[in-house]
Scaffold this active site. Structure first.
Site, PDB file in Angstrom:
ATOM      1  N   LEU A 264     -17.224  -2.567   3.913  1.00 10.24           N
ATOM      2  CA  LEU A 264     -18.198  -1.492   3.638  1.00 10.24           C
ATOM      3  C   LEU A 264     -18.398  -1.323   2.128  1.00 10.24           C
ATOM      4  CD1 LEU A 264     -16.877   1.100   6.267  1.00 10.24           C
ATOM      5  CD2 LEU A 264     -18.752  -0.541   6.513  1.00 10.24           C
TER       6      LEU A 264
ATOM      7  N   TYR B  82       0.871  -1.179   0.000  1.00 11.36           N
ATOM      8  CA  TYR B  82       0.000   0.000   0.000  1.00 11.36           C
ATOM      9  C   TYR B  82       0.912   1.234   0.000  1.00 11.36           C
ATOM     10  CZ  TYR B  82      -3.762  -3.195   1.458  1.00 11.36           C
ATOM     11  OH  TYR B  82      -4.678  -4.225   1.535  1.00 11.36           O
TER      12      TYR B  82
ATOM     13  N   PRO C 176     -18.909   2.011  -2.147  1.00 12.75           N
ATOM     14  CA  PRO C 176     -19.575   1.872  -0.846  1.00 12.75           C
ATOM     15  C   PRO C 176     -20.963   1.212  -0.973  1.00 12.75           C
ATOM     16  CG  PRO C 176     -18.600   4.042  -1.074  1.00 12.75           C
ATOM     17  CD  PRO C 176     -18.422   3.363  -2.399  1.00 12.75           C
ATOM     18  N   LEU C 177     -21.268   0.369   0.015  1.00 17.56           N
ATOM     19  CA  LEU C 177     -22.535  -0.364  -0.002  1.00 17.56           C
ATOM     20  C   LEU C 177     -23.713   0.593  -0.085  1.00 17.56           C
ATOM     21  CD1 LEU C 177     -21.860  -2.913   2.881  1.00 17.56           C
ATOM     22  CD2 LEU C 177     -22.075  -3.439   0.429  1.00 17.56           C
TER      23      LEU C 177
ATOM     24  N   GLY D 198     -15.752  -1.224   0.027  1.00 22.96           N
ATOM     25  CA  GLY D 198     -14.476  -0.777  -0.552  1.00 22.96           C
ATOM     26  C   GLY D 198     -14.649   0.452  -1.425  1.00 22.96           C
TER      27      GLY D 198
HETATM   28  N1  LIG Z   1      -6.620  -8.839   0.868  1.00 22.46           N
HETATM   29  C1  LIG Z   1      -6.966  -7.972  -0.044  1.00 22.46           C
HETATM   30  O1  LIG Z   1      -6.874  -8.218  -1.231  1.00 22.46           O
HETATM   31  C2  LIG Z   1      -7.541  -6.639   0.367  1.00 22.46           C
HETATM   32  C3  LIG Z   1      -8.148  -5.825  -0.592  1.00 22.46           C
HETATM   33  C4  LIG Z   1      -8.676  -4.617  -0.189  1.00 22.46           C
HETATM   34  C5  LIG Z   1      -8.606  -4.232   1.147  1.00 22.46           C
HETATM   35  N2  LIG Z   1      -7.997  -5.041   2.057  1.00 22.46           N
HETATM   36  C6  LIG Z   1      -7.953  -4.689   3.503  1.00 22.46           C
HETATM   37  O2  LIG Z   1      -9.265  -4.497   3.958  1.00 22.46           O
HETATM   38  C7  LIG Z   1      -9.367  -3.242   4.650  1.00 22.46           C
HETATM   39  C8  LIG Z   1     -10.769  -2.675   4.495  1.00 22.46           C
HETATM   40  O3  LIG Z   1     -11.072  -2.486   3.133  1.00 22.46           O
HETATM   41  P1  LIG Z   1     -11.207  -1.056   2.457  1.00 22.46           P
HETATM   42  O4  LIG Z   1     -10.686   0.020   3.329  1.00 22.46           O
HETATM   43  O5  LIG Z   1     -10.626  -1.182   1.110  1.00 22.46           O
HETATM   44  O6  LIG Z   1     -12.747  -0.922   2.235  1.00 22.46           O
HETATM   45  P2  LIG Z   1     -13.986  -0.668   3.237  1.00 22.46           P
HETATM   46  O7  LIG Z   1     -13.546  -0.745   4.645  1.00 22.46           O
HETATM   47  O8  LIG Z   1     -15.067  -1.556   2.772  1.00 22.46           O
HETATM   48  O9  LIG Z   1     -14.423   0.805   2.855  1.00 22.46           O
HETATM   49  C9  LIG Z   1     -13.574   1.891   2.922  1.00 22.46           C
HETATM   50  C10 LIG Z   1     -14.290   3.054   2.272  1.00 22.46           C
HETATM   51  O10 LIG Z   1     -15.442   3.388   3.040  1.00 22.46           O
HETATM   52  C11 LIG Z   1     -15.327   4.735   3.504  1.00 22.46           C
HETATM   53  N3  LIG Z   1     -15.849   4.739   4.878  1.00 22.46           N
HETATM   54  C12 LIG Z   1     -15.297   4.154   5.968  1.00 22.46           C
HETATM   55  N4  LIG Z   1     -16.075   4.352   7.042  1.00 22.46           N
HETATM   56  C13 LIG Z   1     -17.137   5.056   6.622  1.00 22.46           C
HETATM   57  C14 LIG Z   1     -18.287   5.574   7.270  1.00 22.46           C
HETATM   58  N5  LIG Z   1     -18.503   5.369   8.571  1.00 22.46           N
HETATM   59  N6  LIG Z   1     -19.188   6.279   6.528  1.00 22.46           N
HETATM   60  C15 LIG Z   1     -18.983   6.480   5.202  1.00 22.46           C
HETATM   61  N7  LIG Z   1     -17.916   6.025   4.537  1.00 22.46           N
HETATM   62  C16 LIG Z   1     -16.997   5.316   5.236  1.00 22.46           C
HETATM   63  C17 LIG Z   1     -13.888   5.107   3.412  1.00 22.46           C
HETATM   64  O11 LIG Z   1     -13.743   6.486   3.127  1.00 22.46           O
HETATM   65  P3  LIG Z   1     -13.151   7.527   4.224  1.00 22.46           P
HETATM   66  O12 LIG Z   1     -11.678   7.336   4.207  1.00 22.46           O
HETATM   67  O13 LIG Z   1     -13.606   8.834   3.705  1.00 22.46           O
HETATM   68  O14 LIG Z   1     -13.781   7.171   5.523  1.00 22.46           O
HETATM   69  C18 LIG Z   1     -13.442   4.293   2.195  1.00 22.46           C
HETATM   70  O15 LIG Z   1     -13.768   4.963   1.003  1.00 22.46           O
HETATM   71  C19 LIG Z   1      -8.279  -2.391   4.007  1.00 22.46           C
HETATM   72  O16 LIG Z   1      -7.911  -1.328   4.814  1.00 22.46           O
HETATM   73  C20 LIG Z   1      -7.187  -3.412   3.773  1.00 22.46           C
HETATM   74  O17 LIG Z   1      -6.398  -3.519   4.928  1.00 22.46           O
HETATM   75  C21 LIG Z   1      -7.481  -6.257   1.684  1.00 22.46           C
END
Ligand SMILES: NC(=O)c1ccc[n+]([C@@H]2O[C@H](COP(=O)([O-])OP(=O)(O)OC[C@H]3O[C@@H](n4cnc5c(N)ncnc54)[C@H](OP(=O)(O)O)[C@@H]3O)[C@@H](O)[C@H]2O)c1
Length: 306
Positions: free
Chosen positions: A222, A70, A227-228, A224
């Site tokens: 959520l 990242y 957003p849902l 990713g």
């Molecule tokens: N193994 C893999 O291939 C893989 C792939 C992807 C991700 N990951 C891991 O999974 C973790 C979580 O996934 P993710 O961050 O990609 O996606 P996520 O948690 O599903 O969603 C993150 C998104 O939602 C927004 N968000 C978060 N809280 C919110 C809230 N309360 N209200 C409205 N919007 C909100 C964030 O924006 P803001 O910043 O504006 O809050 C961001 O745009 C990552 O941090 C990573 O460590 C792993």
């Protein structure tokens, strides 16, 4: 952990002394500028990213999901800047198996040399001598699990574990056959695939892993980068005086006791909102409505453990 804090109870990774709160944090959103979906380069405001990490940990989060690819290197370096020396109970989970191209593309990095270098990049950038948990991120397809043997790269990680630089091993973006293959090679403590209220292709896997005490750590909890959004989710949120994202997280936490959530955010406001989801109780009728939201045709009826 601060007294009186409830982060959805704890879960002990199998065969380990690592007990983590089920509400964790995913660090991927800390790389890249606003609106940059490439996870590339530094954040617009490093101090704000540090503040998010420090508040998460001060609020009781002791499970941070991350990867050295990242940024690349950016999120590990920010985690170190924010949290080193690390609290004794903090578990930082990282991933190897992907590399970044000059253009930000995601490239498989499965050779012995690439995996070994990735582990050492994580150690150096985090300032650690040993990594708590390393997930092998399968890259036969970047977007979704795809079949192919992971024996060779996993054997490299198992050897690094024998050498003492990795404590525990997990897998990510994998099929059931790859999980079974992995478990024949080395004990697997966690599996990290794309899974949320609307993306439930792996429903059947969760109960199998729960039976064996293996953590299911859904990425994109959520939605990713997309957003849902669902009328049922919004309706449930307004009935529960919560936000849709809180309901989506609470649904995961009530889905199965082996689920650990790692919502990602670069915002303190969203972090606070997400942490509160740990105490949101969704009544059975609303859970049933939410269970029906899935757009995945592979969804199966959910057997709940309550
Ligand atoms: N193994 C893999 O291939 C893989 C792939 C992807 C991700 N990951 C891991 O999974 C973790 C979580 O996934 P993710 O961050 O990609 O996606 P996520 O948690 O599903 O969603 C993150 C998104 O939602 C927004 N968000 C978060 N809280 C919110 C809230 N309360 N209200 C409205 N919007 C909100 C964030 O924006 P803001 O910043 O504006 O809050 C961001 O745009 C990552 O941090 C990573 O460590 C792993």
């Amino acid at each position: 952990m601060p007294q009186g804090v409830n982060l959805a109870g704890s879960f002990t990774l199998p065969g380990s002394s690592h007990s983590v709160n089920r509400m964790g944090y995913g660090a991927m959103q800390l790389a890249g500028r606003d609106g940059n979906k490439m996870v590339w380069g530094p954040p617009r405001d490093v101090e704000a990213a540090i503040a998010v990490l420090r508040e998460a940990v001060a609020s009781g989060v002791n499970h941070i999901d991350n990867a050295d690819f990242y940024g690349p290197h950016v999120t590990n370096q920010i985690i170190r800047k924010a949290l080193f020396p690390y609290p004794g109970d903090l578990v930082i989970v990282t991933k190897v198996g992907a590399l970044r191209g000059e253009d930000g593309s995601w490239i498989p990095g499965f050779s012995r040399e690439e995996l070994t270098a990735a582990v050492h990049d994580n150690l150096r950038n985090l300032g650690l001598d040993v990594l708590d948990v390393v997930n092998l991120r399968s890259m036969f397809s970047v977007q979704q699990p795809a079949e192919g043997s992971i024996e060779a790269p996993l054997t490299v990680l198992a050897e690094l574990q024998q050498k003492g630089v990795i404590r525990h091993i997990g897998v990510s973006n994998v099929t059931p056959a790859q999980i079974a293959e992995a478990r024949r090679i080395v004990p697997i403590v966690c599996v990290q695939n794309h899974y949320n209220l609307a993306h439930r292709a792996d429903d059947a896997l969760i109960a199998d892993l729960a039976r064996d005490g293996i953590a299911w750590v859904p990425f994109f909890p959520l939605g990713g980068f997309s957003p849902l959004q669902s009328g049922t989710l919004s309706e449930a949120a307004s009935r529960l005086h919560a936000t849709p994202m809180q309901v989506a997280l609470a649904w995961l936490l009530q889905r199965s006791p082996n689920i650990l959530v790692i919502p990602g955010t670069s915002s303190l406001e969203h972090l606070r909102e997400n942490l509160k989801a740990a105490t949101l109780q969704i009544p059975a009728k609303v859970l049933a409505d939410l269970d029906a939201v899935s757009t995945q045709d592979a969804a199966v009826p959910i057997a709940r453990h309550e």
